[in-house]
Design a protein around this motif. Structure first.
Motif, PDB file in Angstrom:
ATOM      1  N   LYS A  66       0.827  -1.204   0.000  1.00  0.00           N
ATOM      2  CA  LYS A  66       0.000   0.000   0.000  1.00  0.00           C
ATOM      3  C   LYS A  66       0.864   1.257   0.000  1.00  0.00           C
ATOM      4  O   LYS A  66       0.557   2.245  -0.680  1.00  0.00           O
ATOM      5  CB  LYS A  66      -0.918   0.001   1.223  1.00  0.00           C
ATOM      6  CG  LYS A  66      -1.938   1.143   1.213  1.00  0.00           C
ATOM      7  CD  LYS A  66      -2.895   1.035   2.384  1.00  0.00           C
ATOM      8  CE  LYS A  66      -3.976   2.107   2.293  1.00  0.00           C
ATOM      9  NZ  LYS A  66      -3.451   3.468   2.203  1.00  0.00           N
ATOM     10  N   GLU A  78       2.103   1.804  -3.492  1.00  0.00           N
ATOM     11  CA  GLU A  78       1.032   2.297  -4.358  1.00  0.00           C
ATOM     12  C   GLU A  78       0.714   3.755  -4.063  1.00  0.00           C
ATOM     13  O   GLU A  78       0.499   4.548  -4.984  1.00  0.00           O
ATOM     14  CB  GLU A  78      -0.211   1.430  -4.185  1.00  0.00           C
ATOM     15  CG  GLU A  78      -0.058   0.015  -4.735  1.00  0.00           C
ATOM     16  CD  GLU A  78      -1.251  -0.864  -4.416  1.00  0.00           C
ATOM     17  OE1 GLU A  78      -2.151  -0.398  -3.672  1.00  0.00           O
ATOM     18  OE2 GLU A  78      -1.276  -2.022  -4.885  1.00  0.00           O
ATOM     19  N   LYS A 129       1.128   6.786  -6.681  1.00  0.00           N
ATOM     20  CA  LYS A 129      -0.037   7.603  -7.012  1.00  0.00           C
ATOM     21  C   LYS A 129       0.246   9.081  -6.748  1.00  0.00           C
ATOM     22  O   LYS A 129      -0.087   9.946  -7.554  1.00  0.00           O
ATOM     23  CB  LYS A 129      -1.236   7.141  -6.185  1.00  0.00           C
ATOM     24  CG  LYS A 129      -2.528   7.871  -6.524  1.00  0.00           C
ATOM     25  CD  LYS A 129      -3.691   7.293  -5.742  1.00  0.00           C
ATOM     26  CE  LYS A 129      -4.979   8.030  -6.072  1.00  0.00           C
ATOM     27  NZ  LYS A 129      -6.131   7.499  -5.315  1.00  0.00           N
ATOM     28  N   THR A 154     -11.606   1.611 -18.711  1.00  0.00           N
ATOM     29  CA  THR A 154     -10.563   2.576 -18.389  1.00  0.00           C
ATOM     30  C   THR A 154      -9.398   2.434 -19.359  1.00  0.00           C
ATOM     31  O   THR A 154      -9.101   1.343 -19.849  1.00  0.00           O
ATOM     32  CB  THR A 154     -10.039   2.374 -16.958  1.00  0.00           C
ATOM     33  OG1 THR A 154      -9.517   1.050 -16.833  1.00  0.00           O
ATOM     34  CG2 THR A 154     -11.135   2.565 -15.943  1.00  0.00           C
ATOM     35  N   SER A 201      -7.071   7.721 -17.567  1.00  0.00           N
ATOM     36  CA  SER A 201      -6.223   8.199 -16.468  1.00  0.00           C
ATOM     37  C   SER A 201      -5.220   9.250 -16.919  1.00  0.00           C
ATOM     38  O   SER A 201      -4.700  10.006 -16.099  1.00  0.00           O
ATOM     39  CB  SER A 201      -5.473   7.028 -15.826  1.00  0.00           C
ATOM     40  OG  SER A 201      -4.606   6.410 -16.769  1.00  0.00           O
ATOM     41  N   ASN A 252     -20.038   0.451 -13.557  1.00  0.00           N
ATOM     42  CA  ASN A 252     -18.743   0.589 -12.876  1.00  0.00           C
ATOM     43  C   ASN A 252     -18.072   1.944 -13.111  1.00  0.00           C
ATOM     44  O   ASN A 252     -16.869   2.091 -12.896  1.00  0.00           O
ATOM     45  CB  ASN A 252     -17.773  -0.524 -13.297  1.00  0.00           C
ATOM     46  CG  ASN A 252     -18.299  -1.909 -12.985  1.00  0.00           C
ATOM     47  OD1 ASN A 252     -18.859  -2.144 -11.915  1.00  0.00           O
ATOM     48  ND2 ASN A 252     -18.136  -2.831 -13.921  1.00  0.00           N
ATOM     49  N   GLU A 283     -16.427   3.410  -9.934  1.00  0.00           N
ATOM     50  CA  GLU A 283     -15.203   2.674  -9.616  1.00  0.00           C
ATOM     51  C   GLU A 283     -14.069   3.074 -10.550  1.00  0.00           C
ATOM     52  O   GLU A 283     -12.922   3.262 -10.119  1.00  0.00           O
ATOM     53  CB  GLU A 283     -15.468   1.172  -9.735  1.00  0.00           C
ATOM     54  CG  GLU A 283     -14.265   0.293  -9.459  1.00  0.00           C
ATOM     55  CD  GLU A 283     -14.563  -1.179  -9.701  1.00  0.00           C
ATOM     56  OE1 GLU A 283     -13.630  -1.932 -10.032  1.00  0.00           O
ATOM     57  OE2 GLU A 283     -15.750  -1.562  -9.561  1.00  0.00           O
ATOM     58  N   HIS A 284     -14.375   3.244 -11.834  1.00  0.00           N
ATOM     59  CA  HIS A 284     -13.360   3.650 -12.808  1.00  0.00           C
ATOM     60  C   HIS A 284     -12.851   5.059 -12.511  1.00  0.00           C
ATOM     61  O   HIS A 284     -11.650   5.322 -12.609  1.00  0.00           O
ATOM     62  CB  HIS A 284     -13.939   3.589 -14.222  1.00  0.00           C
ATOM     63  CG  HIS A 284     -14.189   2.195 -14.704  1.00  0.00           C
ATOM     64  ND1 HIS A 284     -14.757   1.917 -15.937  1.00  0.00           N
ATOM     65  CD2 HIS A 284     -13.937   0.990 -14.136  1.00  0.00           C
ATOM     66  CE1 HIS A 284     -14.835   0.616 -16.093  1.00  0.00           C
ATOM     67  NE2 HIS A 284     -14.358   0.035 -15.011  1.00  0.00           N
ATOM     68  N   GLU A 293     -12.738   6.521  -9.632  1.00  0.00           N
ATOM     69  CA  GLU A 293     -11.900   6.462  -8.430  1.00  0.00           C
ATOM     70  C   GLU A 293     -10.521   5.898  -8.748  1.00  0.00           C
ATOM     71  O   GLU A 293      -9.499   6.415  -8.281  1.00  0.00           O
ATOM     72  CB  GLU A 293     -12.585   5.608  -7.367  1.00  0.00           C
ATOM     73  CG  GLU A 293     -11.825   5.564  -6.050  1.00  0.00           C
ATOM     74  CD  GLU A 293     -12.558   4.768  -4.980  1.00  0.00           C
ATOM     75  OE1 GLU A 293     -11.948   4.521  -3.925  1.00  0.00           O
ATOM     76  OE2 GLU A 293     -13.728   4.401  -5.217  1.00  0.00           O
ATOM     77  N   SER A 294     -10.473   4.847  -9.588  1.00  0.00           N
ATOM     78  CA  SER A 294      -9.182   4.238  -9.928  1.00  0.00           C
ATOM     79  C   SER A 294      -8.306   5.180 -10.739  1.00  0.00           C
ATOM     80  O   SER A 294      -7.079   5.085 -10.697  1.00  0.00           O
ATOM     81  CB  SER A 294      -9.401   2.932 -10.707  1.00  0.00           C
ATOM     82  OG  SER A 294      -9.922   3.183 -11.998  1.00  0.00           O
ATOM     83  N   CYS A 295      -8.929   6.097 -11.481  1.00  0.00           N
ATOM     84  CA  CYS A 295      -8.169   7.069 -12.278  1.00  0.00           C
ATOM     85  C   CYS A 295      -7.826   8.326 -11.486  1.00  0.00           C
ATOM     86  O   CYS A 295      -7.168   9.232 -12.014  1.00  0.00           O
ATOM     87  CB  CYS A 295      -8.950   7.442 -13.541  1.00  0.00           C
ATOM     88  SG  CYS A 295      -9.019   6.131 -14.773  1.00  0.00           S
TER      89      CYS A 295
END
Length: 295
Positions: A25, A28, A32, A195, A215, A272, A275-276, A278-280
């Motif tokens: 974590k 990551e 990020k 994504t 992203s 989704n 979720e996409h 948030e991931s980007c």
């Protein structure tokens, strides 16, 4: 005693597993944060510098070759170095615009030709008349060179040269795809509910485009009379006319040599999507109306 030993072992395994998770974590979070802090323009500048240095180094080595050198060995080394230029270009497509990508491709092809020409001048292949073995060997060498040149060419996955078509791409269809290109399409509808790292749209006419979370950057070049929905960190639009954009963009859209464009908030809803987003890393206010015109 056995029970205590078993409990101690389990506690140790649990701590070890948690430490591994915490370490992953942390890595990551660092990556990020580094990605969020990096200015896209700095990425482009860094690419320009590194790419130019690699090309210049190859050309300098090529020009210093003489007949006294082990020419074929040096040529193969330079071809391998040129492959690293192609790999660098491939790894950078998510933040480069279409023009820079095409210029990079052209430069790589140009240096390939220079390498082949130098090899022919300094170490021409011997010609053996009526020798099937020699002919077979030469064909093998030619095929090897063609494969090396083909490998170094940048090829983005995408949809090209279509008219009047409807194309749907789900997250399952796009698994493993980072950068995608829509090129030379007319009267088409394209829906991509997945994504991506980057999306390139070139030469679209009278098309409706719906793209999920990107992203990196969305590059729009030479498009006319289109309706385009896309969510991205950066939107760059060049030589595009009479198009309507419905976007979520983290920084204001950048336009250059355009006319009769409209901008509104993102309208595409798909499974989704949250979720996409948030991931980007899409956070904060949608900057769709903060257009920067670089005339």
């Amino acid at each position: 005693a056995n029970s205590n030993s078993e409990e101690a072992r389990k506690r140790f395994e649990d701590r070890y597993e948690q430490n591994v998770k915490d370490l992953q974590k942390s890595k990551e979070d660092f990556q990020k944060k580094r990605s969020e802090e990096m200015n896209p323009d700095e990425c482009v500048a860094d690419f320009d510098l590194r790419f130019a240095e690699k090309i210049r180094g190859i050309r300098e080595k090529l020009q210093s070759l003489t007949r006294e050198d082990p020419v074929n060995e040096r040529i193969e080394e330079l071809r391998r170095e040129l492959m690293t230029c192609s790999e660098l270009l491939n790894q950078s497509v998510h933040f480069l615009n279409s023009y820079t990508i095409m210029q990079g491709q052209f430069l790589i092809t140009q240096v390939q030709d220079e390498i082949s020409s130098t090899q022919q001048n300094l170490a021409p292949r011997k010609k053996f008349a009526f020798s099937k073995r020699a002919a077979k060997k030469e064909n093998t060498n030619n095929n090897l060179e063609v494969k090396q040149e083909e490998k170094s060419q940048l090829v983005l996955e995408g949809i090209r040269d279509q008219a009047g078509g409807t194309f749907y791409k789900t997250a399952l269809d796009m698994r493993g795809v980072s950068s995608y290109q829509l090129q030379n399409l007319e009267n088409c509808e394209i829906v991509i509910s997945a994504t991506l790292n980057a999306i390139h749209m070139v030469g679209l006419k009278h098309c409706h485009v719906f793209v999920g979370a990107v992203s990196g950057a969305a590059h729009i070049t030479d498009c006319t009379d289109c309706v385009i929905n896309v969510a991205c960190h950066q939107l760059r639009i060049h030589q595009t006319y009479r198009c309507q954009f419905y976007v979520f963009v983290a920084t204001g859209p950048i336009v250059e040599n355009v006319s009769e464009l409209g901008f509104g908030p993102y309208r595409f809803k798909y499974p989704n999507m949250e979720e996409h987003f948030e991931s980007c890393g899409f956070k904060g206010e949608n900057q769709y109306d903060q257009v920067q015109d670089f005339k």
